[in-house]
Design an enzyme around this catalytic site. Structure first.
Site, PDB file in Angstrom:
ATOM      1  N   PRO A  44       0.824  -1.146   0.110  1.00  0.00           N
ATOM      2  CA  PRO A  44       0.066  -0.036   0.078  1.00  0.00           C
ATOM      3  C   PRO A  44       0.955   1.230  -0.094  1.00  0.00           C
ATOM      4  O   PRO A  44       1.904   1.446   0.704  1.00  0.00           O
ATOM      5  CB  PRO A  44      -0.898  -0.095   1.318  1.00  0.00           C
ATOM      6  CG  PRO A  44      -0.871  -1.634   1.574  1.00  0.00           C
ATOM      7  CD  PRO A  44       0.740  -2.142   0.900  1.00  0.00           C
ATOM      8  N   GLU A  45       0.554   2.230  -1.005  1.00  0.00           N
ATOM      9  CA  GLU A  45       1.322   3.313  -0.929  1.00  0.00           C
ATOM     10  C   GLU A  45       0.359   4.587  -0.755  1.00  0.00           C
ATOM     11  O   GLU A  45      -0.377   4.383  -0.226  1.00  0.00           O
ATOM     12  CB  GLU A  45       1.796   3.479  -2.762  1.00  0.00           C
ATOM     13  CG  GLU A  45       2.853   2.352  -2.756  1.00  0.00           C
ATOM     14  CD  GLU A  45       3.494   2.354  -4.462  1.00  0.00           C
ATOM     15  OE1 GLU A  45       2.989   3.119  -4.988  1.00  0.00           O
ATOM     16  OE2 GLU A  45       4.357   1.477  -4.479  1.00  0.00           O
TER      17      GLU A  45
END
Length: 271
Positions: free
Chosen positions: A2-3
């Site tokens: 997850p960014e």
């Protein structure tokens, strides 16, 4: 992993159900995450009210009057707000149970995430204090990026992944922003012109905002606080599209390795 858009999507999904809620208890089933969940969390957090749900780079901050919970989703983590007492599954490691019978559940199959607790200013925490400016904030601008690139031989894609330069862009969005700016990911950062830096700041902001509106990108495990995937992957121009035609010119997308990680670009549209 997850960014920034996925973490921001999660933050927005958590803000309404968590803000103003009192923590009733903390259930830790598996403390061995990337760093061990502090034992004092279960003793000090109950009775405190969640005042704000914030984000710094890829970290989520649950602020109370007495301290801050610092969360990182690692490679495969996710957070869900569910009914307290819902039977846990194999990788459901921590529950924060609230006074209204709901709980925040951390699921992390690979256990590369983190759930930490500090009573001090979280921005001075070792994980956060050296972070660069937020890419959507006012301190990230063409002048900052241009100054950071001077005399740097590192590939521009890798420079964008340096959290001391800019916090939280991530590989997917760096590749996409470089495509929109017409810059190859392997170009030495020091060769960027001031105008190219301005274009790159603009396309980074544009890409991240579009991704947030789409709920982030789901390539493997990511779901938001409601359990829904992101949809930005449906509009990716280059990332993970090696061999497929460029959406702009129909040339095949190329893949290279930079710093041990894949980068994607169009030979015709990027120079």
């Amino acid at each position: 992993m997850p960014e920034l858009p996925e973490v921001e999507t999660t933050r927005r999904g958590l803000e309404a159900p968590l803000r103003g809620r009192i923590v009733a208890r903390v259930l830790v089933r598996e403390p061995r995450l990337r760093w061990r969940v502090p034992r004092r969390l279960a003793q000090e957090l109950p009775g405190l009210t969640i005042r704000h749900v914030e984000r710094r780079a890829k970290y989520l901050l649950l602020r109370t009057d007495a301290g801050t919970v610092i969360l990182h989703l690692g490679m495969s983590g996710s957070l869900r707000v569910i009914k307290a007492g819902t039977p846990p599954e194999k990788h459901d490691h921590v529950d924060l149970v609230f006074d209204n019978g709901r709980c925040l559940r951390l699921r992390d199959p690979r256990r590369f995430g983190a759930l930490l607790w500090t009573r001090d200013d979280p921005m001075r925490h070792p994980l956060l204090r050296h972070l660069g400016p937020e890419p959507l904030g006012p301190d990230f601008h063409a002048g900052h990026l241009y100054a950071a690139t001077r005399r740097r031989r590192v590939a521009v894609r890798d420079l964008l992944l340096n959290s001391r330069i800019v916090a939280g862009v991530g590989n997917i969005y760096a590749n996409e922003a470089l495509f929109l700016a017409g810059v190859r990911p392997g170009r030495p950062a020091g060769r960027l012109t001031r105008a190219e830096c301005a274009d790159l700041v603009r396309t980074i902001r544009q890409t991240l905002k579009r991704a947030i509106r789409s709920g982030g990108t789901t390539l493997r495990d990511f779901t938001n606080a409601d359990g829904r995937p992101g949809y930005f992957q449906q509009t990716l121009n280059v990332y993970a599209r090696a061999g497929e035609p460029c959406r702009r010119c129909r040339h095949p997308i190329k893949a290279i390795k930079l710093g041990g990680r894949s980068a994607f670009y169009c030979q015709k549209c990027q120079s």
